[in-house]
Scaffold this motif. Structure first.
Motif, PDB file in Angstrom:
ATOM      1  N   SER A 180      -6.896   1.746   5.029  1.00 44.65           N
ATOM      2  CA  SER A 180      -5.514   1.857   5.493  1.00 44.65           C
ATOM      3  C   SER A 180      -4.647   0.773   4.880  1.00 44.65           C
ATOM      4  N   ILE A 181      -5.143  -0.444   4.882  1.00 39.50           N
ATOM      5  CA  ILE A 181      -4.387  -1.545   4.285  1.00 39.50           C
ATOM      6  C   ILE A 181      -4.200  -1.313   2.787  1.00 39.50           C
ATOM      7  N   SER A 182      -5.260  -0.890   2.120  1.00 41.75           N
ATOM      8  CA  SER A 182      -5.170  -0.620   0.680  1.00 41.75           C
ATOM      9  C   SER A 182      -4.203   0.521   0.393  1.00 41.75           C
ATOM     10  N   SER A 183      -4.201   1.530   1.232  1.00 40.87           N
ATOM     11  CA  SER A 183      -3.277   2.653   1.047  1.00 40.87           C
ATOM     12  C   SER A 183      -1.834   2.206   1.251  1.00 40.87           C
ATOM     13  N   PHE A 184      -1.591   1.390   2.279  1.00 40.07           N
ATOM     14  CA  PHE A 184      -0.245   0.845   2.475  1.00 40.07           C
ATOM     15  C   PHE A 184       0.184   0.025   1.263  1.00 40.07           C
ATOM     16  N   LEU A 185      -0.735  -0.753   0.714  1.00 36.80           N
ATOM     17  CA  LEU A 185      -0.439  -1.562  -0.465  1.00 36.80           C
ATOM     18  C   LEU A 185      -0.115  -0.660  -1.667  1.00 36.80           C
ATOM     19  N   ALA A 186      -0.891   0.381  -1.861  1.00 31.25           N
ATOM     20  CA  ALA A 186      -0.642   1.308  -2.975  1.00 31.25           C
ATOM     21  C   ALA A 186       0.694   2.032  -2.799  1.00 31.25           C
ATOM     22  N   ILE A 187       1.015   2.409  -1.573  1.00 30.46           N
ATOM     23  CA  ILE A 187       2.301   3.072  -1.307  1.00 30.46           C
ATOM     24  C   ILE A 187       3.453   2.118  -1.594  1.00 30.46           C
ATOM     25  N   ALA A 188       3.317   0.865  -1.177  1.00 29.25           N
ATOM     26  CA  ALA A 188       4.373  -0.120  -1.426  1.00 29.25           C
ATOM     27  C   ALA A 188       4.570  -0.343  -2.922  1.00 29.25           C
ATOM     28  N   MET A 189       3.465  -0.426  -3.675  1.00 29.59           N
ATOM     29  CA  MET A 189       3.578  -0.614  -5.127  1.00 29.59           C
ATOM     30  C   MET A 189       4.212   0.610  -5.787  1.00 29.59           C
ATOM     31  N   GLU A 190       3.838   1.779  -5.318  1.00 23.05           N
ATOM     32  CA  GLU A 190       4.404   3.009  -5.877  1.00 23.05           C
ATOM     33  C   GLU A 190       5.904   3.090  -5.606  1.00 23.05           C
ATOM     34  N   ARG A 191       6.324   2.693  -4.430  1.00 26.41           N
ATOM     35  CA  ARG A 191       7.754   2.705  -4.107  1.00 26.41           C
ATOM     36  C   ARG A 191       8.513   1.669  -4.931  1.00 26.41           C
TER      37      ARG A 191
ATOM     38  N   HIS B 194       7.386   8.451 -14.551  1.00 22.03           N
ATOM     39  CA  HIS B 194       6.384   9.456 -14.913  1.00 22.03           C
ATOM     40  C   HIS B 194       5.475   8.995 -16.049  1.00 22.03           C
ATOM     41  N   ASN B 195       5.930   8.046 -16.843  1.00 19.61           N
ATOM     42  CA  ASN B 195       5.059   7.484 -17.878  1.00 19.61           C
ATOM     43  C   ASN B 195       4.121   6.433 -17.288  1.00 19.61           C
ATOM     44  N   ILE B 196       4.581   5.736 -16.270  1.00 13.62           N
ATOM     45  CA  ILE B 196       3.764   4.690 -15.644  1.00 13.62           C
ATOM     46  C   ILE B 196       2.745   5.300 -14.680  1.00 13.62           C
ATOM     47  N   MET B 197       3.193   6.184 -13.805  1.00 14.74           N
ATOM     48  CA  MET B 197       2.328   6.771 -12.778  1.00 14.74           C
ATOM     49  C   MET B 197       1.883   8.169 -13.200  1.00 14.74           C
ATOM     50  N   THR B 198       0.926   8.223 -14.086  1.00 15.11           N
ATOM     51  CA  THR B 198       0.379   9.501 -14.520  1.00 15.11           C
ATOM     52  C   THR B 198      -0.659   9.969 -13.504  1.00 15.11           C
ATOM     53  N   MET B 199      -1.040  11.221 -13.599  1.00 14.40           N
ATOM     54  CA  MET B 199      -2.071  11.763 -12.696  1.00 14.40           C
ATOM     55  C   MET B 199      -3.401  11.045 -12.902  1.00 14.40           C
ATOM     56  N   ARG B 200      -3.697  10.689 -14.136  1.00 15.05           N
ATOM     57  CA  ARG B 200      -4.944   9.989 -14.432  1.00 15.05           C
ATOM     58  C   ARG B 200      -4.960   8.610 -13.758  1.00 15.05           C
ATOM     59  N   ARG B 201      -3.854   7.876 -13.854  1.00 17.67           N
ATOM     60  CA  ARG B 201      -3.774   6.562 -13.213  1.00 17.67           C
ATOM     61  C   ARG B 201      -3.825   6.679 -11.693  1.00 17.67           C
ATOM     62  N   THR B 202      -3.142   7.668 -11.174  1.00 19.46           N
ATOM     63  CA  THR B 202      -3.157   7.879  -9.728  1.00 19.46           C
ATOM     64  C   THR B 202      -4.569   8.182  -9.244  1.00 19.46           C
ATOM     65  N   GLY B 203      -5.266   9.032  -9.941  1.00 23.12           N
ATOM     66  CA  GLY B 203      -6.657   9.341  -9.596  1.00 23.12           C
ATOM     67  C   GLY B 203      -7.554   8.122  -9.698  1.00 23.12           C
ATOM     68  N   ALA B 204      -7.336   7.314 -10.739  1.00 26.77           N
ATOM     69  CA  ALA B 204      -8.129   6.101 -10.906  1.00 26.77           C
ATOM     70  C   ALA B 204      -7.862   5.107  -9.765  1.00 26.77           C
ATOM     71  N   ILE B 205      -6.605   4.978  -9.383  1.00 27.45           N
ATOM     72  CA  ILE B 205      -6.251   4.073  -8.284  1.00 27.45           C
ATOM     73  C   ILE B 205      -6.902   4.532  -6.989  1.00 27.45           C
ATOM     74  N   LEU B 206      -6.826   5.826  -6.708  1.00 22.54           N
ATOM     75  CA  LEU B 206      -7.460   6.348  -5.494  1.00 22.54           C
ATOM     76  C   LEU B 206      -8.978   6.181  -5.535  1.00 22.54           C
ATOM     77  N   GLY B 207      -9.570   6.399  -6.700  1.00 23.07           N
ATOM     78  CA  GLY B 207     -11.014   6.193  -6.840  1.00 23.07           C
ATOM     79  C   GLY B 207     -11.419   4.753  -6.595  1.00 23.07           C
ATOM     80  N   VAL B 208     -10.639   3.830  -7.134  1.00 21.43           N
ATOM     81  CA  VAL B 208     -10.919   2.408  -6.917  1.00 21.43           C
ATOM     82  C   VAL B 208     -10.776   2.049  -5.438  1.00 21.43           C
TER      83      VAL B 208
END
Length: 132
Positions: free
Chosen positions: A55-66, A77-91
Motif C-alpha cells: 500500500s505504501i509503495s503503491s501510494f509512492l508510485a501514484i505520487a510519482m506518476e502524478r 507518454h514517452n516517460i511512462m510507457t507500458m513496459r516501464r509501468t509493468g516493470a514498476i509494478l513487478g518490482v
C-alpha cells in the motif's frame, strides 16, 4: 490504483480470515495442534506485511506518476510507457513479497525493524515532497 486496491483487498481478507480463526478457536470449533497453526499464522502475517508495504509503495508510485503527469505533461507518454509501468509494478510486488517473508522470518532482528521504519518514514517524506 488497481495495485493499491489489490493490496488493500488482500489485507482485508487476511485480517477477516484471521479474526474468524480466533473466534472459532475461542469457541472450541478449531483445535490448535502444533506447527500447522504456526505456519498458517506466519502466512497470514506475511500477507498483512506484504499488504502494508504494498500500500505504501503503491501510494509512492501514484505520487510519482502524478508528479510526472504535472511537470512533464508533454513527454508523459514517452516517460511512462507500458513496459516501464509493468516493470514498476513487478518490482513493487516482488519487493513486497520478499519483504513480507523477511519480516515474518526475522521479526526478532532489530535491523529488519529499523529498515521497515526507515522505509515508512522515507516513503512518507517523498510522498509529501511530491504532493507539495
Amino acid at each position: 490504483i488497481c495495485s493499491l486496491a489489490a493490496f488493500n483487498t488482500i489485507a482485508s481478507l487476511t485480517k477477516t480470515w484471521e479474526n474468524l480463526m480466533i473466534v472459532f478457536s475461542d469457541v472450541g470449533h478449531l483445535e490448535k495442534k502444533g506447527s500447522s497453526e504456526k505456519n498458517l499464522d506466519d502466512v497470514m502475517d506475511s500477507l498483512l506485511c506484504m499488504s502494508f508495504v504494498g500500500s505504501i509503495s503503491s501510494f509512492l508510485a501514484i505520487a510519482m506518476e502524478r508528479y510526472i503527469t504535472i511537470f512533464y505533461a508533454l513527454r508523459y507518454h514517452n516517460i511512462m510507457t507500458m513496459r516501464r509501468t509493468g516493470a514498476i509494478l513487478g518490482v513493487i510486488w516482488t519487493t513486497c513479497g520478499v519483504s513480507a517473508v523477511l519480516m515474518v522470518r526475522f521479526f526478532d532482528s532489530k535491523f529488519i525493524m529499523i529498515c521497515f521504519v526507515v522505509f515508512f518514514v522515507l516513503s512518507l517524506a517523498i510522498i509529501c515532497f511530491l504532493y507539495v
